[in-house]
Design a protein around this motif. Sequence first.
Motif, PDB file in Angstrom:
ATOM      1  N   ASP A   1      94.305  14.435 -32.395  1.00  0.00           N
ATOM      2  CA  ASP A   1      94.087  15.045 -34.157  1.00  0.00           C
ATOM      3  C   ASP A   1      92.137  15.122 -34.717  1.00  0.00           C
ATOM      4  O   ASP A   1      92.130  13.955 -34.397  1.00  0.00           O
ATOM      5  CB  ASP A   1      94.797  14.552 -34.839  1.00  0.00           C
ATOM      6  N   PRO A   2      91.874  16.955 -34.920  1.00  0.00           N
ATOM      7  CA  PRO A   2      90.871  16.822 -35.265  1.00  0.00           C
ATOM      8  C   PRO A   2      89.880  15.981 -36.818  1.00  0.00           C
ATOM      9  O   PRO A   2      89.408  15.863 -36.233  1.00  0.00           O
ATOM     10  CB  PRO A   2      90.274  18.396 -35.303  1.00  0.00           C
ATOM     11  N   ARG A   3      91.065  15.606 -37.288  1.00  0.00           N
ATOM     12  CA  ARG A   3      90.318  15.352 -38.454  1.00  0.00           C
ATOM     13  C   ARG A   3      90.244  13.225 -38.808  1.00  0.00           C
ATOM     14  O   ARG A   3      89.569  12.840 -39.211  1.00  0.00           O
ATOM     15  CB  ARG A   3      91.472  14.882 -39.221  1.00  0.00           C
ATOM     16  N   GLN A   4      90.987  12.553 -37.064  1.00  0.00           N
ATOM     17  CA  GLN A   4      90.975  11.327 -37.773  1.00  0.00           C
ATOM     18  C   GLN A   4      91.407  10.898 -36.159  1.00  0.00           C
ATOM     19  O   GLN A   4      91.578  11.288 -35.467  1.00  0.00           O
ATOM     20  CB  GLN A   4      92.387  10.765 -38.917  1.00  0.00           C
ATOM     21  N   HIS A   5      91.532   8.893 -36.014  1.00  0.00           N
ATOM     22  CA  HIS A   5      91.608   8.367 -35.494  1.00  0.00           C
ATOM     23  C   HIS A   5      93.202   8.325 -36.104  1.00  0.00           C
ATOM     24  O   HIS A   5      93.105   7.216 -36.842  1.00  0.00           O
ATOM     25  CB  HIS A   5      92.042   7.445 -34.589  1.00  0.00           C
ATOM     26  N   ALA A   6      94.777   8.446 -35.144  1.00  0.00           N
ATOM     27  CA  ALA A   6      96.309   8.118 -35.859  1.00  0.00           C
ATOM     28  C   ALA A   6      96.750   7.251 -34.534  1.00  0.00           C
ATOM     29  O   ALA A   6      96.507   7.589 -33.895  1.00  0.00           O
ATOM     30  CB  ALA A   6      96.719   9.356 -36.535  1.00  0.00           C
ATOM     31  N   VAL A   7      97.055   6.651 -35.567  1.00  0.00           N
ATOM     32  CA  VAL A   7      98.873   6.336 -34.616  1.00  0.00           C
ATOM     33  C   VAL A   7      99.877   6.502 -34.857  1.00  0.00           C
ATOM     34  O   VAL A   7      99.583   5.813 -36.113  1.00  0.00           O
ATOM     35  CB  VAL A   7      98.235   4.547 -34.037  1.00  0.00           C
ATOM     36  N   SER A   8     100.600   6.364 -33.977  1.00  0.00           N
ATOM     37  CA  SER A   8     101.858   6.949 -34.766  1.00  0.00           C
ATOM     38  C   SER A   8     103.150   6.305 -33.757  1.00  0.00           C
ATOM     39  O   SER A   8     102.854   6.631 -32.650  1.00  0.00           O
ATOM     40  CB  SER A   8     101.923   8.393 -34.044  1.00  0.00           C
ATOM     41  N   LEU A   9     103.794   5.899 -34.146  1.00  0.00           N
ATOM     42  CA  LEU A   9     105.164   5.270 -34.104  1.00  0.00           C
ATOM     43  C   LEU A   9     106.308   6.305 -33.412  1.00  0.00           C
ATOM     44  O   LEU A   9     106.557   7.220 -34.499  1.00  0.00           O
ATOM     45  CB  LEU A   9     105.774   4.196 -34.668  1.00  0.00           C
TER      46      LEU A   9
END
Length: 175
Positions: free
Chosen positions: A114-122
Motif C-alpha cells: 500500500d503506497p500510502r502507509q504501513h498497515a496491518v490487516s486482519l
Amino acid sequence: MDTGSQTSGAWLSREELDAARERMPILYIDAVPVRVDWLGEVTAVGLLLRATERGISRALVSGRVLYHERVREALLRHLDKDLGPLALPRIPSTPQPFTVAEYFPVPGVTPFHDPRQHAVSLAFVVPVEGDCAPQQDALELTWITPAEAKDPALLGEMQGGQGTLLLQGLAHLGC
C-alpha cells in the motif's frame, strides 16, 4: 469497559490521517465474502469492482478499524458499506482471522503493498446470505466460483497483494 462503539468523533482529518500514516501502522480488516450451500461448502466468492485513486480494480471488502471500534463492528460496517444493508453477513461474536496481512509502502517486503502507509490487516472469510448491491466506491459485485477465483488473469486485476490474500482465504477454506 467500552460497551459499544464510539466512532462518530473518531474521524481524523486528511492531514491528521496522513501524519499518522507516516508514523505508525494503521489497523485494517479485509473480508472475503462467500456464499455457502446447506453443507457449508463455498459455492461462490464475491469480488468488488472498485474505483480508487489508483484506477479500477477487483477488490475484497477492506477498510480501517476506527478508534473505540471492535473488529466485529468494523467488519459489519465495511460489509454494509460495500455490499449493502441487506447482505446479511454471518459473523461470529468473536471473529477469528484466517491470516494477518502486513502492507508496506515499499514493494517487496511482503506480498502486500500500500503506497500510502504501513498497515496491518486482519483477514476474514465471511459468509453472506442476503441480497448484495454494491455501494459507495464499489461499482459492481461479481460472484464467481472458487475455481474461477484462482484464475491468474483475475488475480492480476487485484491491487496491493489482495490476489494473494484471496488465495490464502480459499486455501484456508480447503478450496
